[in-house]
Design an enzyme around this catalytic site. Structure first.
Site, PDB file in Angstrom:
ATOM      1  N   THR A 136       0.830  -1.203   0.000  1.00  0.00           N
ATOM      2  CA  THR A 136       0.000   0.000   0.000  1.00  0.00           C
ATOM      3  C   THR A 136       0.866   1.255   0.000  1.00  0.00           C
ATOM      4  O   THR A 136       0.566   2.238  -0.690  1.00  0.00           O
ATOM      5  CB  THR A 136      -0.940   0.012   1.218  1.00  0.00           C
ATOM      6  OG1 THR A 136      -1.645  -1.220   1.285  1.00  0.00           O
ATOM      7  CG2 THR A 136      -1.950   1.146   1.108  1.00  0.00           C
ATOM      8  N   GLU A 193      10.129   0.387  11.847  1.00  0.00           N
ATOM      9  CA  GLU A 193       8.795   0.980  11.726  1.00  0.00           C
ATOM     10  C   GLU A 193       8.368   1.625  13.038  1.00  0.00           C
ATOM     11  O   GLU A 193       7.823   2.728  13.051  1.00  0.00           O
ATOM     12  CB  GLU A 193       7.782  -0.092  11.312  1.00  0.00           C
ATOM     13  CG  GLU A 193       7.888  -0.506   9.857  1.00  0.00           C
ATOM     14  CD  GLU A 193       6.942  -1.629   9.495  1.00  0.00           C
ATOM     15  OE1 GLU A 193       6.673  -1.795   8.303  1.00  0.00           O
ATOM     16  OE2 GLU A 193       6.485  -2.353  10.394  1.00  0.00           O
TER      17      GLU A 193
END
Length: 230
Positions: free
Chosen positions: A34, A110
Site C-alpha cells: 500500500t 517501523e
C-alpha cells in the site's frame, strides 16, 4: 476480493494520504504494497505540483529505492528530530486503531519512526479491519543469543510461537536478528502482552502498535474511502 480489486482500493487510499503531505514537511514513509502506491502518488505530486519536502525517512530499503528513483532524497532517522507526518500500512487494524505490524519484517525500524512522529496515518483496504486484534501472527524480533530460550518461554505461555523462515533457513532481519511469529489468535489482552514482551530479555521489538495511530484511511470495496480518526 481479487488482487486487481485489492490493488485498486490500496491505490485510492494511498492517493488520499498523499494529499495530506505539504511542502516543507519532514515525512516518515513506511513499507509494504500500500505504501508503494503512496510513494507513486508523492512522485506525481512532486512532478505536477513541485512538492518539496524538508526531509524524508523510511523504514525499508525497498521504499528508499522507490523514493530515490522518483527524485526524493532520503535521510537517516538519526538525522531528524521528529517527523511531522508518518504514513504507513498495517497488517491488521482494530476498532480502536491499535494495530499489528511487521509482516514484512521491518517492525523495529517501523516502530522507531512511528514514535518519533507528530502524526501517524495508516492506509489500508477493508480486508485489514478487525473488531479486535486477530487474524495475523504477531511478529516478535529476538536476539540470536537468547532466541531458543525465548521460543521455549513463549511455548510455555501458550503463545504458539513459530519461527519465521526464508526458504529453509530462519528469516534474518535488517539488524541480524530472528523473528518469532506468535499465532495466538485473537490477542486477548494486547496491552498486557505488549508489557510482557517489553520486559522479556532478548526481545528486541514486537509488532503491537498500541495507542500510536492517529488516523486510518480505509478503502472499501464499494469504492468509498473512510477516515477513522482517534
Amino acid at each position: 476480493m481479487d488482487k486487481k480489486e485489492q490493488d485498486r482500493l490500496k491505490k485510492e487510499a494511498a492517493e488520499k494520504a498523499a494529499n495530506m503531505v505539504q511542502s516543507g514537511m519532514i515525512l516518515g514513509v513506511g513499507t509494504g504494497s500500500t505504501v508503494a502506491f503512496f510513494i507513486d502518488a508523492l512522485g506525481k505530486r512532486k512532478d505536477e505540483e513541485d512538492l518539496k519536502l524538508k526531509a524524508i525517512v523510511t523504514t525499508s530499503n525497498r521504499s528508499k529505492k522507490q523514493l530515490e528513483s522518483l527524485g526524493f532524497e532520503v535521510s537517516e532517522l538519526a538525522d531528524i528530530d521528529q517527523a511531522d507526518l508518518t504514513v504507513d500500512g498495517s497488517d491488521r487494524v482494530a476498532d480502536n486503531l491499535d494495530g499489528i505490524k511487521g509482516g514484512g519484517g521491518a517492525l523495529t525500524l517501523e516502530k522507531n519512526v512511528a514514535i518519533n512522529s507528530k502524526k501517524i496515518v495508516w492506509i489500508v483496504d477493508e480486508s485489514k479491519l478487525v473488531h479486535r486484534l486477530s487474524g495475523f501472527p504477531l511478529p516478535v524480533e529476538v536476539l540470536p543469543i537468547s532466541c531458543e530460550q525465548n521460543f521455549r518461554r513463549f511455548e510455555q505461555e501458550g503463545l504458539k510461537p513459530q519461527w519465521r523462515t526464508d526458504g529453509d533457513k530462519r528469516y534474518i532481519t535488517h539488524y541480524g536478528n530472528y523473528i518469532i511469529d506468535l499465532a495466538v489468535d485473537p490477542i486477548p489482552a494486547p496491552h498486557g502482552l505488549a508489557d510482557y514482551l517489553d520486559h522479556t530479555v532478548g526481545v528486541v521489538e514486537h509488532g503491537l502498535f498500541l495507542d500510536m495511530c492517529d488516523e486510518v484511511i480505509i478503502a472499501h470495496s464499494d469504492g468509498t474511502i473512510e477516515d477513522k480518526i482517534k
